[in-house]
Enzyme design. Structure first.
Site: not given
Length: 97
Positions: A69-71, A73
């Site tokens: 999961l992105d920063y 998100t």
């Protein structure tokens, strides 16, 4: 025959005269990853990582994430020491959503 089946608890397996270690207990952790947290075990910039959120996080750093999961998100994240589970869940051909 090409191999033999081992019955756990009954059979003893030796390599070079030494018993093989028992496999690690399977661990799967489901966690909510908030925004502003990295999906990594270490950040050189000192930003918060998912392992900072888990009690006794240093102990769990050997666990691998299933996906990323992105920063910025948030969402459900799985961590496990079971490579078979990780691979099964990540392979597109398994259609696991």
């Amino acid at each position: 025959p090409r191999g033999r089946h081992i019955k756990e608890g009954d059979d003893q397996v030796l390599v070079d005269g030494e018993e093989l270690p028992q496999p690690a207990q399977r661990v799967v952790i489901l966690m909510h990853k908030p925004r502003g947290c990295l999906t990594t075990s270490h950040d050189p910039a000192g930003r918060q990582t998912i392992y900072d959120l888990v009690p006794d996080g240093r102990k769990w750093r050997q666990l691998k994430t299933v996906g990323r999961l992105d920063y910025n998100t948030e969402g459900l994240l799985l961590l496990t020491n079971d490579g078979d589970i990780k691979r099964f869940l990540e392979l597109p051909r398994n259609n696991f959503v």
